[in-house]
Design an enzyme around this catalytic site. Structure first.
Site, PDB file in Angstrom:
ATOM      1  N   TYR A 237      10.435  68.513  37.748  1.00 36.56           N
ATOM      2  CA  TYR A 237      10.257  69.841  38.327  1.00 36.56           C
ATOM      3  C   TYR A 237       8.796  70.077  38.677  1.00 36.56           C
ATOM      4  O   TYR A 237       7.894  69.334  38.251  1.00 36.56           O
ATOM      5  CB  TYR A 237      10.773  70.931  37.375  1.00 36.56           C
ATOM      6  N   CYS A 238       8.549  71.120  39.457  1.00 36.30           N
ATOM      7  CA  CYS A 238       7.197  71.547  39.816  1.00 36.30           C
ATOM      8  C   CYS A 238       7.215  73.062  39.848  1.00 36.30           C
ATOM      9  O   CYS A 238       7.805  73.703  38.985  1.00 36.30           O
ATOM     10  CB  CYS A 238       6.762  70.923  41.139  1.00 36.30           C
TER      11      CYS A 238
END
Length: 282
Positions: A237-238
């Site tokens: 994820y970011c």
């Protein structure tokens, strides 16, 4: 070893010279300049390349949940790709100015929809022009094709799967692709809440690149991710599911196969008040 998803300018040039059918997809993008990609493409692009509007084509408007850059519906994406001459039998090479999240996001979206032959041009437009290869302002008229999706749900994670991963750390690993300050919760330049998902390990996406901006080799990437277990499910994820995709690409190059993108990412995670948040060093 599976074929690389990353190709160089020579690979593309040779296939164009042989007359092979490639769709070159120009996805140049700047988050600060909405018209940048379109204007850059209109000025010039790789011969025969079609334009993909990153923001309009590969993201949906934000809602209460789903993050800042939600995935469009499968039907809308299939219509977009068919309209620019892509079906699942087409060899597609995606590029942006250099090596960034836009090309990786387009690579991931096509792969998620079941496409098996999508490549990322290492170095993008800059590498092509640095090699003295031609560009043109002429726009192709792509033949519309029918893109029939074969969605790979195993490549995508939602908030429930991430919550479940927290309860089984021995079987799943969370990878945070943002810079160190965001990972530590020292700042949140794009979101109202700073921090990270508890238990996530930090792999800044730009660390998959060499100093000159080119992609590291598969061997170097295997070394980079050496602390991760290939037997675990890995969820990347970011902030909004965009800059995580270069890490997904890098993990695939390194030989990891059970890799998912949490498309909503941090901006989705914090939209649920009960989700836990971690800050500081582990």
């Amino acid at each position: 070893m599976a074929a690389s998803n990353i190709v160089n300018v020579q690979w593309v040039r040779e296939r164009l010279e042989r007359g092979e059918r490639l769709v070159l997809a120009d996805v140049r993008f700047s988050p600060k300049e909405p018209r940048y990609g379109r204007d850059a493409y209109d000025k010039d692009h790789l011969p025969g390349a079609v334009f993909v509007d990153f923001k309009a084509g590969l993201t949906d408007p934000a809602r209460e949940h789903g993050g800042r850059s939600p995935l469009p519906t499968v039907q809308r994406l299939a219509g977009l790709f068919g309209g620019i001459g892509i079906d699942r039998s087409t060899t597609v090479v995606v590029y942006e100015d250099g090596n960034g999240p836009a090309a990786a996001r387009l690579w991931w979206v096509l792969t998620y929809l079941g496409h098996d032959d999508v490549r990322v041009l290492d170095g993008g437009y800059r590498a092509w022009t640095a090699a003295g290869l031609p560009v043109t302002g002429e726009k192709p008229e792509p033949e519309r094709r029918e893109f029939v999706p074969a969605v790979r749900p195993e490549l995508l994670a939602d908030v429930d799967e991430v919550r479940a991963a927290l309860s089984r750390p021995g079987e799943a690993a969370l990878v945070d692709a943002r810079d160190n300050n965001q990972y530590l919760g020292l700042e949140a330049p794009f979101d109202p809440v700073a921090g990270r998902i508890p238990g996530a390990v930090h792999y800044f996406w730009k660390d998959g690149l060499n100093e000159d901006g080119s992609w590291k080799t598969a061997e170097q990437l295997r070394e980079r991710f050496g602390a991760l277990s290939a037997s675990k499910e890995i969820i990347v994820y970011c902030g909004s599911g965009i800059s995580a995709t270069p890490n997904v690409l890098a993990l695939r190059e390194a030989g990891f196969r059970n890799v998912k993108l949490y498309a909503g990412s941090w901006s989705d995670w914090i939209s649920y008040e009960d989700n836990p948040i971690a800050t500081g060093e582990e």
